[in-house]
Design a protein around this motif. Sequence first.
Motif, PDB file in Angstrom:
ATOM      1  N   ALA A 101     -11.524  14.598 -13.456  1.00 51.11           N
ATOM      2  CA  ALA A 101     -12.511  14.062 -12.516  1.00 51.11           C
ATOM      3  C   ALA A 101     -12.137  12.652 -12.068  1.00 51.11           C
ATOM      4  O   ALA A 101     -12.236  12.315 -10.875  1.00 51.11           O
ATOM      5  CB  ALA A 101     -13.897  14.072 -13.146  1.00 51.11           C
ATOM      6  N   ASP A 102     -11.703  11.824 -13.024  1.00 50.71           N
ATOM      7  CA  ASP A 102     -11.343  10.437 -12.689  1.00 50.71           C
ATOM      8  C   ASP A 102     -10.166  10.397 -11.711  1.00 50.71           C
ATOM      9  O   ASP A 102     -10.163   9.621 -10.745  1.00 50.71           O
ATOM     10  CB  ASP A 102     -10.977   9.669 -13.951  1.00 50.71           C
ATOM     11  CG  ASP A 102     -12.178   9.393 -14.852  1.00 50.71           C
ATOM     12  OD1 ASP A 102     -13.320   9.584 -14.390  1.00 50.71           O
ATOM     13  OD2 ASP A 102     -11.958   9.004 -16.025  1.00 50.71           O
ATOM     14  N   ALA A 103      -9.159  11.219 -11.989  1.00 55.73           N
ATOM     15  CA  ALA A 103      -7.975  11.223 -11.123  1.00 55.73           C
ATOM     16  C   ALA A 103      -8.301  11.789  -9.745  1.00 55.73           C
ATOM     17  O   ALA A 103      -7.895  11.233  -8.716  1.00 55.73           O
ATOM     18  CB  ALA A 103      -6.855  12.028 -11.773  1.00 55.73           C
ATOM     19  N   ALA A 104      -9.039  12.896  -9.711  1.00 56.70           N
ATOM     20  CA  ALA A 104      -9.367  13.541  -8.441  1.00 56.70           C
ATOM     21  C   ALA A 104     -10.241  12.655  -7.553  1.00 56.70           C
ATOM     22  O   ALA A 104     -10.261  12.838  -6.325  1.00 56.70           O
ATOM     23  CB  ALA A 104     -10.067  14.870  -8.685  1.00 56.70           C
ATOM     24  N   ALA A 105     -10.931  11.704  -8.143  1.00 60.39           N
ATOM     25  CA  ALA A 105     -11.775  10.798  -7.361  1.00 60.39           C
ATOM     26  C   ALA A 105     -10.958   9.985  -6.360  1.00 60.39           C
ATOM     27  O   ALA A 105     -11.495   9.453  -5.388  1.00 60.39           O
ATOM     28  CB  ALA A 105     -12.543   9.863  -8.284  1.00 60.39           C
ATOM     29  N   HIS A 106      -9.635   9.903  -6.579  1.00 59.39           N
ATOM     30  CA  HIS A 106      -8.760   9.163  -5.671  1.00 59.39           C
ATOM     31  C   HIS A 106      -8.152  10.057  -4.580  1.00 59.39           C
ATOM     32  O   HIS A 106      -7.405   9.564  -3.730  1.00 59.39           O
ATOM     33  CB  HIS A 106      -7.611   8.520  -6.448  1.00 59.39           C
ATOM     34  CG  HIS A 106      -8.056   7.494  -7.444  1.00 59.39           C
ATOM     35  ND1 HIS A 106      -8.472   6.235  -7.074  1.00 59.39           N
ATOM     36  CD2 HIS A 106      -8.166   7.564  -8.802  1.00 59.39           C
ATOM     37  CE1 HIS A 106      -8.798   5.549  -8.162  1.00 59.39           C
ATOM     38  NE2 HIS A 106      -8.628   6.329  -9.216  1.00 59.39           N
ATOM     39  N   ALA A 107      -8.445  11.354  -4.614  1.00 55.90           N
ATOM     40  CA  ALA A 107      -7.767  12.298  -3.727  1.00 55.90           C
ATOM     41  C   ALA A 107      -8.005  11.997  -2.248  1.00 55.90           C
ATOM     42  O   ALA A 107      -7.112  12.175  -1.416  1.00 55.90           O
ATOM     43  CB  ALA A 107      -8.193  13.732  -4.038  1.00 55.90           C
ATOM     44  N   ALA A 108      -9.194  11.550  -1.915  1.00 59.84           N
ATOM     45  CA  ALA A 108      -9.529  11.317  -0.504  1.00 59.84           C
ATOM     46  C   ALA A 108      -9.441   9.845  -0.122  1.00 59.84           C
ATOM     47  O   ALA A 108      -9.994   9.442   0.909  1.00 59.84           O
ATOM     48  CB  ALA A 108     -10.920  11.861  -0.205  1.00 59.84           C
ATOM     49  N   ASP A 109      -8.748   9.048  -0.921  1.00 56.99           N
ATOM     50  CA  ASP A 109      -8.572   7.637  -0.582  1.00 56.99           C
ATOM     51  C   ASP A 109      -7.982   7.507   0.823  1.00 56.99           C
ATOM     52  O   ASP A 109      -6.968   8.129   1.140  1.00 56.99           O
ATOM     53  CB  ASP A 109      -7.633   6.947  -1.582  1.00 56.99           C
ATOM     54  CG  ASP A 109      -8.273   6.711  -2.935  1.00 56.99           C
ATOM     55  OD1 ASP A 109      -9.460   7.044  -3.091  1.00 56.99           O
ATOM     56  OD2 ASP A 109      -7.579   6.208  -3.841  1.00 56.99           O
ATOM     57  N   GLY A 110      -8.610   6.701   1.647  1.00 57.49           N
ATOM     58  CA  GLY A 110      -8.110   6.480   3.001  1.00 57.49           C
ATOM     59  C   GLY A 110      -8.527   7.526   4.010  1.00 57.49           C
ATOM     60  O   GLY A 110      -8.079   7.476   5.168  1.00 57.49           O
ATOM     61  N   ALA A 111      -9.372   8.459   3.611  1.00 55.76           N
ATOM     62  CA  ALA A 111      -9.781   9.522   4.523  1.00 55.76           C
ATOM     63  C   ALA A 111     -10.591   8.965   5.690  1.00 55.76           C
ATOM     64  O   ALA A 111     -11.375   8.027   5.536  1.00 55.76           O
ATOM     65  CB  ALA A 111     -10.597  10.577   3.787  1.00 55.76           C
ATOM     66  N   ASN A 112     -10.404   9.565   6.845  1.00 51.56           N
ATOM     67  CA  ASN A 112     -11.118   9.161   8.057  1.00 51.56           C
ATOM     68  C   ASN A 112     -11.640  10.422   8.741  1.00 51.56           C
ATOM     69  O   ASN A 112     -11.040  10.917   9.703  1.00 51.56           O
ATOM     70  CB  ASN A 112     -10.195   8.382   8.988  1.00 51.56           C
ATOM     71  CG  ASN A 112     -10.928   7.826  10.189  1.00 51.56           C
ATOM     72  OD1 ASN A 112     -12.142   7.628  10.157  1.00 51.56           O
ATOM     73  ND2 ASN A 112     -10.195   7.575  11.263  1.00 51.56           N
ATOM     74  N   PRO A 113     -12.773  10.956   8.266  1.00 52.78           N
ATOM     75  CA  PRO A 113     -13.274  12.216   8.813  1.00 52.78           C
ATOM     76  C   PRO A 113     -13.798  12.078  10.239  1.00 52.78           C
ATOM     77  O   PRO A 113     -14.203  10.995  10.675  1.00 52.78           O
ATOM     78  CB  PRO A 113     -14.396  12.602   7.846  1.00 52.78           C
ATOM     79  CG  PRO A 113     -14.822  11.315   7.224  1.00 52.78           C
ATOM     80  CD  PRO A 113     -13.594  10.469   7.146  1.00 52.78           C
TER      81      PRO A 113
END
Length: 324
Positions: free
Chosen positions: A287-299
Amino acid sequence: MYPFEFTKAGSERDALAAGARGGRYIAGGTTLVDLMRETVERPSTVVDIAGLPYGGIIATPAGLTVGALVTMTDLAAHPLVRSRFPVVSQALELSASAQLRNMATVGGNTMQRPRCLYFRDVTSACNRRDPGSGCPAIGGVNRTMAILGASDQCVATHPSDFSVALVALDGVLVLRSTQGTRRVRAADFFLRPGQTPNLEHNLKPGELITALEIPGGPHTARSGYLKVRDRQSYEFALASAAVAMDIRDGIVHAARVAVGGVGTVPWRLPAVEAALVGRRPGAQLWADAAAHAADGANPLSGNGFKVDLLTRTVARQLATVGAM
């Protein structure tokens, strides 16, 4: 379809010479033929390279060398790939239909063009097709578009599942032209749209993909691919995750994570990888690692759901691979 000249290359030299004159290479043809029928692509010359000696799946001390003309089916089914590189096998088998996988080559798969509905509709504006004409997807129908790596010129996602696995495993493309041979990392081969969305690959005019090199290591056997899509088969990813980890003595020693369906190119996640290394596997780590998956996302207006979907997809695949 517009008239074109068709020639069958009898040798690599013939193929490269034709490519240097502006010919478009074709092998399986599962992408190019469709685009020609839709008049998105209008090459004046098509060069059939299916008879060239770019087959073979070879184990090397460094990993695996795959000929560019190996079919998706053959690479996915190879015993060595299934046992030592399962993320590659799974990414291929989750791509397209069995009929297309039997025909399509792995080299051609990396060259797929966007599935954006505006790109494939020649009555619509599209900066990839016609630079400077605009990107109607930005303010239009954009549910499936990218949240990572987009620009004000293009928001189309990269369609290849195999390329996501290739980027995750630090794969290399071997390119050949009349000027010689060069090797390009997969992570550098695919180009973000920036202000030149019509330039999709780090491929020079007339260059031909002859092979793909996939490095091995203790992380490749503990790997897998997860693809989330609107329907179970014959559909492109809304989000996908290629994960490989080296876990020994209760510690994550190495991690490779890349995602698809959300980026304008196959998207590597170094922040997720860094959060994994040196820590003990478990639900909290995933969970901690996956929390960074969308870093920088611009939906965009219609695809904000992909931020949460991407995070959940990565967390689920980390847990799956971690439990192998």
